[in-house]
Design a protein around this motif. Structure first.
Motif, PDB file in Angstrom:
ATOM      1  N   PRO A  16       0.831  -1.211   0.000  1.00 18.07           N
ATOM      2  CA  PRO A  16       0.000   0.000   0.000  1.00 18.07           C
ATOM      3  C   PRO A  16       0.867   1.263   0.000  1.00 18.07           C
ATOM      4  O   PRO A  16       1.875   1.338   0.671  1.00 18.07           O
ATOM      5  N   SER A  17       0.436   2.237  -0.788  1.00 14.47           N
ATOM      6  CA  SER A  17       1.206   3.456  -0.984  1.00 14.47           C
ATOM      7  C   SER A  17       0.383   4.658  -0.532  1.00 14.47           C
ATOM      8  O   SER A  17      -0.809   4.729  -0.810  1.00 14.47           O
ATOM      9  N   HIS A  18       1.023   5.571   0.160  1.00 12.30           N
ATOM     10  CA  HIS A  18       0.354   6.774   0.668  1.00 12.30           C
ATOM     11  C   HIS A  18       0.593   7.896  -0.331  1.00 12.30           C
ATOM     12  O   HIS A  18       1.689   8.455  -0.413  1.00 12.30           O
ATOM     13  N   LEU A  19      -0.422   8.212  -1.113  1.00 16.12           N
ATOM     14  CA  LEU A  19      -0.299   9.192  -2.190  1.00 16.12           C
ATOM     15  C   LEU A  19      -0.658  10.594  -1.712  1.00 16.12           C
ATOM     16  O   LEU A  19      -1.686  10.793  -1.054  1.00 16.12           O
ATOM     17  N   PHE A  20       0.192  11.553  -2.085  1.00 21.26           N
ATOM     18  CA  PHE A  20      -0.028  12.959  -1.785  1.00 21.26           C
ATOM     19  C   PHE A  20      -0.210  13.683  -3.107  1.00 21.26           C
ATOM     20  O   PHE A  20       0.714  13.754  -3.925  1.00 21.26           O
ATOM     21  N   TYR A  21      -1.406  14.249  -3.315  1.00 15.22           N
ATOM     22  CA  TYR A  21      -1.761  14.878  -4.581  1.00 15.22           C
ATOM     23  C   TYR A  21      -1.520  16.385  -4.510  1.00 15.22           C
ATOM     24  O   TYR A  21      -2.095  17.066  -3.656  1.00 15.22           O
ATOM     25  N   LEU A  22      -0.696  16.869  -5.428  1.00 13.14           N
ATOM     26  CA  LEU A  22      -0.426  18.302  -5.495  1.00 13.14           C
ATOM     27  C   LEU A  22      -1.085  18.895  -6.730  1.00 13.14           C
ATOM     28  O   LEU A  22      -1.087  18.300  -7.801  1.00 13.14           O
ATOM     29  N   SER A  23      -1.632  20.075  -6.569  1.00 11.37           N
ATOM     30  CA  SER A  23      -2.299  20.737  -7.689  1.00 11.37           C
ATOM     31  C   SER A  23      -1.277  21.454  -8.565  1.00 11.37           C
ATOM     32  O   SER A  23      -0.163  21.757  -8.145  1.00 11.37           O
ATOM     33  N   GLY A  24      -1.683  21.713  -9.795  1.00  2.58           N
ATOM     34  CA  GLY A  24      -0.791  22.357 -10.750  1.00  2.58           C
ATOM     35  C   GLY A  24      -0.048  21.327 -11.575  1.00  2.58           C
ATOM     36  O   GLY A  24       0.440  20.329 -11.053  1.00  2.58           O
TER      37      GLY A  24
END
Length: 229
Positions: A16-24
């Motif tokens: 399992p991977s902890h994804l951090f979504y950044l805008s732009g």
């Protein structure tokens, strides 16, 4: 940053991977599943060390064994990401999922702190890249950066199969990888959805054909690529 969560849809070695979504984002892919969020740098909240540390602990409690920076496009946020991570204790493995349409200096800066790079190689020619993602010199840029990272780092190259783009995009990508990135881990993604502005492109307005994945896998195996799931 506009979202973070533990996910199980990545390659097996990452979940399992902890994804951090950044805008732009620096691309304008007509089929982007994140839609407007991928292109508006003002969506979300400012990334801080305090927030990141708390989020990482939350992810670890759910079984995540890495953090994965995704977009939009994380490479355009390098200063903020590095500043936030620099204050964190006991960082897990760092995965950098990128469109790889960046500068050599950016990837050189990332190499000491990233454990795994995940590159989205979207188009096999500049005409498709310009028409669908509104960028120039796409193929040359991707090839240069992939060669650079492959020589020093753990690299996974992804390709999302697009309807009717096997001959113009998928096969040229496979052919180039077979010659220039021998043994690199290659992940074929068949989850294309006609989202956002895809309706304006005849071939992208429909779902992927059922046989497309089998055909792609067969060709990649024929060319000797190191396929992973």
């Amino acid at each position: 940053m506009f979202r973070h969560r533990v996910e199980y849809g990545e390659e097996m070695e990452l979940i399992p991977s902890h994804l951090f979504y950044l805008s732009g984002c620096d691309l304008r892919c007509a089929f982007c599943i994140a839609e407007e969020k991928a292109f508006n740098p003002r969506i979300g909240t400012v990334l801080t060390t305090e927030f990141l540390e708390a989020a990482i602990e939350q992810g670890k409690s759910q079984g995540a064994h890495n953090i994965q920076w995704v977009g939009g496009e994380p490479t355009i946020h390098i200063p903020a990401i590095l500043e936030a991570m620099s204050g964190c204790c006991n960082l897990p493995r760092v995965v950098w999922k990128s469109d790889f349409y960046g500068t050599p200096e950016a990837f050189q800066l990332l190499e000491p702190i990233v454990d795994v790079f995940v590159a989205d190689f979207k188009f096999g020619n500049n005409t498709c890249a310009r028409r669908i993602s509104k960028v120039n010199s796409y193929v040359e840029t991707l090839q240069r950066n992939l060669k650079q990272v492959f020589s020093h780092s753990d690299l996974i190259v992804r390709h999302l199969l697009l309807p009717e783009h096997e001959e113009c995009c998928f096969r040229p990508i496979v052919d180039w990888i077979a010659v220039n990135l021998p043994g690199v881990k290659f992940s074929i993604r068949n989850g294309y959805l006609p989202r956002w502005q895809a309706r304006h492109y005849v071939e992208l307005s429909k779902p992927l054909e059922t046989r497309a994945a089998d055909s792609a896998i067969a060709y990649a195996e024929y060319r000797g690529l190191n396929l992973i799931t």
